[in-house]
Design a protein around this motif. Sequence first.
Motif, mmCIF file in Angstrom:
data_model
loop_
_atom_site.group_PDB
_atom_site.id
_atom_site.type_symbol
_atom_site.label_atom_id
_atom_site.label_comp_id
_atom_site.label_asym_id
_atom_site.label_seq_id
_atom_site.Cartn_x
_atom_site.Cartn_y
_atom_site.Cartn_z
ATOM 1 N N LEU A 524 43.190 44.275 39.466
ATOM 2 C CA LEU A 524 43.269 42.915 38.219
ATOM 3 C C LEU A 524 42.885 41.641 39.123
ATOM 4 O O LEU A 524 42.027 40.994 38.261
ATOM 5 C CB LEU A 524 44.771 43.106 37.888
ATOM 6 N N PHE A 525 43.563 41.434 40.123
ATOM 7 C CA PHE A 525 43.336 39.984 40.739
ATOM 8 C C PHE A 525 42.081 39.793 41.495
ATOM 9 O O PHE A 525 41.429 38.677 41.487
ATOM 10 C CB PHE A 525 44.378 39.671 41.658
ATOM 11 N N TRP A 526 41.604 40.836 41.966
ATOM 12 C CA TRP A 526 39.930 40.743 42.545
ATOM 13 C C TRP A 526 39.041 40.363 41.135
ATOM 14 O O TRP A 526 38.044 39.779 41.425
ATOM 15 C CB TRP A 526 39.572 41.843 43.389
ATOM 16 N N SER A 527 39.272 41.099 40.202
ATOM 17 C CA SER A 527 38.388 41.051 39.108
ATOM 18 C C SER A 527 38.561 39.343 38.577
ATOM 19 O O SER A 527 37.503 38.853 38.268
ATOM 20 C CB SER A 527 39.002 41.888 37.748
ATOM 21 N N PHE A 528 39.828 38.976 38.261
ATOM 22 C CA PHE A 528 40.020 37.656 38.009
ATOM 23 C C PHE A 528 39.548 36.494 39.126
ATOM 24 O O PHE A 528 38.865 35.769 38.666
ATOM 25 C CB PHE A 528 41.680 37.368 38.042
ATOM 26 N N ILE A 529 39.623 36.763 40.385
ATOM 27 C CA ILE A 529 39.004 35.777 41.069
ATOM 28 C C ILE A 529 37.679 35.967 41.341
ATOM 29 O O ILE A 529 36.600 34.835 41.429
ATOM 30 C CB ILE A 529 39.519 35.936 42.624
ATOM 31 N N TRP A 530 37.028 36.929 41.128
ATOM 32 C CA TRP A 530 35.681 37.324 41.166
ATOM 33 C C TRP A 530 34.807 36.651 40.032
ATOM 34 O O TRP A 530 33.899 36.070 39.865
ATOM 35 C CB TRP A 530 35.496 38.815 41.359
ATOM 36 N N LYS A 531 35.601 36.517 38.946
ATOM 37 C CA LYS A 531 35.276 36.203 37.673
ATOM 38 C C LYS A 531 35.210 34.518 37.655
ATOM 39 O O LYS A 531 34.115 33.899 37.113
ATOM 40 C CB LYS A 531 36.187 36.471 36.621
ATOM 41 N N LEU A 532 36.267 33.849 38.486
ATOM 42 C CA LEU A 532 36.125 32.338 38.649
ATOM 43 C C LEU A 532 34.858 31.884 39.220
ATOM 44 O O LEU A 532 34.394 30.821 38.716
ATOM 45 C CB LEU A 532 37.233 32.065 39.418
ATOM 46 N N SER A 533 34.178 32.427 40.231
ATOM 47 C CA SER A 533 33.108 32.155 40.888
ATOM 48 C C SER A 533 32.857 33.231 42.023
ATOM 49 O O SER A 533 33.346 34.157 42.228
ATOM 50 C CB SER A 533 33.448 30.782 41.789
#
Length: 676
Positions: A524-533
């Motif tokens: 969940l969170f790697w997808s979120f942070i990867w999406k940021l930049s």
Amino acid sequence: MALFSSKKQVPEGPLNVSPATQSEVEDVTASEEEEFIDGFSWKTVIGALFIGFIMMPGAIYLGLIAGQGVGPAAQWVTIILFMEMARRSYQTLKKQEIYLLYYVGAALTTQVAGIAIAGGPFAGLIWNSYVVHTPIAQALGITDGIPLWVAPPADSPGILGRSFFNADWLPAIGLLIFHQVFNRMKSWGLGYALFRVTSDVERLPFPLAPIAAEGATALAESSNQKEGWRWRIFSIGSMIGVGWGALYILLPSVTGLVFAQPITLVSVPFIDYTPNTQKVLPSALTGLGTDLGQVFIGFLLPLPVVVGTFVAAVGCFVIANPILYNQGILKRWVSGTDMLQSQFVNYFDFWLSFGIGTSVVVAVIGIASVIKALATAKKQKNEGVAAPQLSVPKGRGDIPIWISLAVFAVGTLAYVAMCRYLVPDFPTWILIFFGFVWTPIFSYINARMAGLAGTEVTIPYVREASFMLAGYRKVDIWFAPIPLADYGGMAQHFRTVELTRTKFTSIVKVEIMMLPIMLGCSLLFWSFIWKLSPIPAATYPFAAKFWPVGAQNQALWFTANREGENNFLLQSIRSEYIMAGGLAAILAYGATIIGGLPVLFFYGLINGTHTLPAFAIPQFIGAMLGYFYFRKRYGEENWKAYTPVLVAGYYCGMGLIGMAAVALALLSKSVSRLPY
């Protein structure tokens, strides 16, 4: 030799911190008689959920901006917060429960390509997708040969959209889950057997094991409102961590949110002096590490190891490098390169081959030491001397060794079968040899090294050499689940669990409980942070500095097994340099024995040939301060008791500041993506 003397020192002068009384120091030994307790409870379950859903995103961000230096931050922060919640609920936390929370927090970090990346198992997929799609990988023709079970192709929506929530990622995620399940079986099965031999039979000290154990004990004292000397020392370490963390982490993180360029007073993770000294010391790796935690580790490690590491690191990379350059051996170094790039080219010119030679000698010495220890144990057993050492403490949660070895065998067979399925043309006998011969032998050697010196030795590039000698030419073998590993560190892990008087069955319960939590939260969170930049990027200083170098190194290795093409790596392995490394190790070992120095000094020398001076210097400073000042001021026995608690407190303080900075940074980045 006086430097390595173990003669007790008498405290001198008044003490700002009251020393531990004799009874307080002796309670470390007395704890061996404590009852083992099952620390798994509903608090542990809530703690795992808290770490997964609250701490993991912060740990990911903190790892990307600062790296390994503050790796334990999330663990101690979680414990502090839970203690405060428990106190307001009129509850207390046992040290066994505290240690299990610490243990769950350790699952936040994954080691890939020599780089510690916080954020659980999906960090490895982020790394793979970055490496195989870098420009150098594309230029070398690596990207086209990457199978789907490693990473999707560059034009996949899962790569272009930077999201794991795409069907193209399913093969790689499936292999990731396989690793998580069966690697645990291998590490726990073999690691427990190694612990029984090195701790129960050989009674090795394991100098780094008390860090987490003493930290948990100190916090348990506070939770029970029985604050003794441990809590005082832990608090001092925490305040030092808070102060340094404010300069090291908080200042650049907060100012980076306000200004175009963050204000950085201390470079992370080191200050690079290589460009400034290259005219006087060409190709020398000059720098100074800025992680204050390394100074604290210098307090704790055996003095001969730290001194040997410092002597070898400075001697090899500051003194010897200019000589090798002037002799025409370091051919690829050019003026103007920084420390990491200088290390990279010098490594392949000379230090790769030299390190193979030294590691072979160390491995031979280690095997000889193991054989000698086994012979001595057998002789003592025949004489009836060793029988008391074989007894198992009551209530520890032990199982028969044959069961643990059977679990290891099942996990290894699963790896052999999976590797055979993914790369059917690779020789099966090599997989069996790695799984059932090489891994147990060298895991035992490094379990003894951890027990003696808190370090490890290895013969490098055995895996890579097997690919070349087997004649396998495809790139997929570099990502296959080869059953080659070193589980020596698990012996130290079990020793830490024992020191906290936690039942071993508690750890098994925690592993089963936290596996789905860590997998889900990591996704969940790697997808979120990867999406940021994109990762890496200038937003993440540590990743931007270290990931490209690691990717470049790994991409070059991916071409080493090609026939008739890039022979750069094979040409870098020179037999004369290997012999020079072996001869140097033999001479160093002989000089250590003849000079009456501790054998640990020799292992420190070997460790120094693989350590940057920038990181060896802070440890040496810490060791000298501990030996010449603190040991005399507080007394040798007191100082030995203080150091693991002080180290644990420091990382807790760093975590408190680090997580505050992470919370502000994540909040700012999340808001900046909103359309209104």
